[in-house]
Scaffold this motif. Sequence first.
Motif, PDB file in Angstrom:
ATOM      1  N   PHE A   8       0.824  -1.208   0.000  1.00 44.05           N
ATOM      2  CA  PHE A   8       0.000   0.000   0.000  1.00 44.05           C
ATOM      3  C   PHE A   8       0.856   1.255   0.000  1.00 44.05           C
ATOM      4  CE2 PHE A   8      -2.963   3.057   2.132  1.00 44.05           C
ATOM      5  CZ  PHE A   8      -3.889   3.100   1.108  1.00 44.05           C
ATOM      6  N   GLN A   9       1.950   1.243   0.748  1.00 41.24           N
ATOM      7  CA  GLN A   9       2.856   2.394   0.718  1.00 41.24           C
ATOM      8  C   GLN A   9       3.438   2.587  -0.681  1.00 41.24           C
ATOM      9  OE1 GLN A   9       4.260   4.678   3.416  1.00 41.24           O
ATOM     10  NE2 GLN A   9       2.174   4.179   4.020  1.00 41.24           N
ATOM     11  N   CYS A  10       3.755   1.481  -1.356  1.00 35.35           N
ATOM     12  CA  CYS A  10       4.238   1.576  -2.745  1.00 35.35           C
ATOM     13  C   CYS A  10       3.194   2.247  -3.633  1.00 35.35           C
ATOM     14  CB  CYS A  10       4.563   0.192  -3.288  1.00 35.35           C
ATOM     15  SG  CYS A  10       6.082  -0.538  -2.647  1.00 35.35           S
ATOM     16  N   GLN A  11       1.938   1.851  -3.489  1.00 35.46           N
ATOM     17  CA  GLN A  11       0.874   2.431  -4.305  1.00 35.46           C
ATOM     18  C   GLN A  11       0.741   3.929  -4.060  1.00 35.46           C
ATOM     19  OE1 GLN A  11      -2.491   0.063  -3.155  1.00 35.46           O
ATOM     20  NE2 GLN A  11      -1.924  -1.674  -4.449  1.00 35.46           N
ATOM     21  N   LEU A  12       0.874   4.340  -2.802  1.00 35.15           N
ATOM     22  CA  LEU A  12       0.792   5.769  -2.489  1.00 35.15           C
ATOM     23  C   LEU A  12       1.945   6.544  -3.119  1.00 35.15           C
ATOM     24  CD1 LEU A  12      -0.262   5.651   1.281  1.00 35.15           C
ATOM     25  CD2 LEU A  12      -1.719   6.074  -0.702  1.00 35.15           C
ATOM     26  N   VAL A  13       3.145   5.940  -3.083  1.00 30.47           N
ATOM     27  CA  VAL A  13       4.307   6.602  -3.700  1.00 30.47           C
ATOM     28  C   VAL A  13       4.121   6.712  -5.206  1.00 30.47           C
ATOM     29  CG1 VAL A  13       6.778   6.409  -4.142  1.00 30.47           C
ATOM     30  CG2 VAL A  13       5.883   5.902  -1.862  1.00 30.47           C
ATOM     31  N   PHE A  14       3.644   5.625  -5.831  1.00 31.99           N
ATOM     32  CA  PHE A  14       3.432   5.651  -7.284  1.00 31.99           C
ATOM     33  C   PHE A  14       2.418   6.722  -7.662  1.00 31.99           C
ATOM     34  CE2 PHE A  14       4.397   0.839  -7.151  1.00 31.99           C
ATOM     35  CZ  PHE A  14       5.748   1.103  -7.150  1.00 31.99           C
TER      36      PHE A  14
END
Length: 424
Positions: free
Chosen positions: A45-51
């Motif tokens: 989920f943190q990856c998705q927010l960064v993307f």
Amino acid sequence: MGYYIAPRFLDKLAVHITKNFLKLPGVRVPVILGIHGRKGEGKTFQCQLVFEKMGIEVTHVSGGELESPDAGDPARLIRLRYRETAELIKVRGKMCVLMINDLDAGAGRFDEGTQYTVNTQLVNATLMNIADNPTDVQLPGSYDSTPLHRVPIIVTGNDFSTLYAPLIRDGRMEKFYWEPDRDDKVGIVKGIFEPDGLSQKEVEQLVDTFINQSIDFFSALRSRIYDEQIRHYIHKVGFEQVSLNVVNSTQGPPEFKKPDFRLSHLIESGNFLVGEQKRVENSHLVDDYNRLNRGGNYNQSAPPAAVTPISQLSNRATQEVKTNGFQKQQASSPHLTLETQEQIRQLLSQGYKISIEHVDERRFRTGSWQSCVNSHIDAESDAISNLESTLTEYSGEYVRLVGIDPKAKRRVVETIIQRPNGKN
């Protein structure tokens, strides 16, 4: 919701992705970034927010896609998705990445019972090849000499030590261990409960109350608060009418008032969730269900052998040591208890063989035991000497004794004989 992005997480991903799109003379940049850590800490989920923040398009591959009845399909899938992502960069003119979720679940080997297939080997080899030649990724049976655009690869997992070691070496994969600290947890939990009106102080108190819980615990806690209203709605319309009122209602979907998000109510519900966790941890039913799987290709249909419990072995060992006031002559070890020595003798006398396994505290939670001997032991002196050396070498780890039926090819007993720091 105003979701929180941890600064360390944002910094790591932004640097890795940007560095892969720059041409730095004389600098070897790893193509793969491996994000690993405890389950439920919000890595994906943190990856998705960064993307989303950086405007990056993502091509996804799931760990569940890394196995197939047809050899070579998962490796071909990775190559195909990589080439598609490189084409997206060219067509869209923007940053794109390839993301593989739960890589260790699809390509890792957790213990001797995990089957290591041709596809597992090919997936590891394919990722190694892409890391070494990121602009020359070919599909099987064809060759295109046109260089591809370099594509950063983001992989997530819990335990990368289960992967093929050459794949995760420095130069191919950059590792990032994600473990949110208190400030990160407060920021993430505040974002989860932002629509519910919790103050900063209440969020901090909630996090401190359940400081050892992962991020997904707080998300599950918020979801559970709605259970009361849903339960009330079901009883109101009747169990027989729930389907018609929810799925095929002419009046539209049901509406619910804002639940009780008082801090005391959240803590009460959280304690209930913690209690459910402890029931699962204390039941250890998986040890009974999977015991026959942990020794490799063993026959699960064979009935369990009769092995004397360790408590009974203690009494028997005491009786055998002394006979009519004279000490019985037998091989003994100053480092092993009489119970353990007697269990070894009993197993060998029944025609079983001995194996010894160890695991550290982190891998103990996932059951990733490692064998300490190259082959099964069938002599008492060898078993005792190997066990003594294992206890000395792995003094700070769990050590267990395993009895194996060589004919039925299954385990008949698993006994932990050493726990670190005197743990129960």
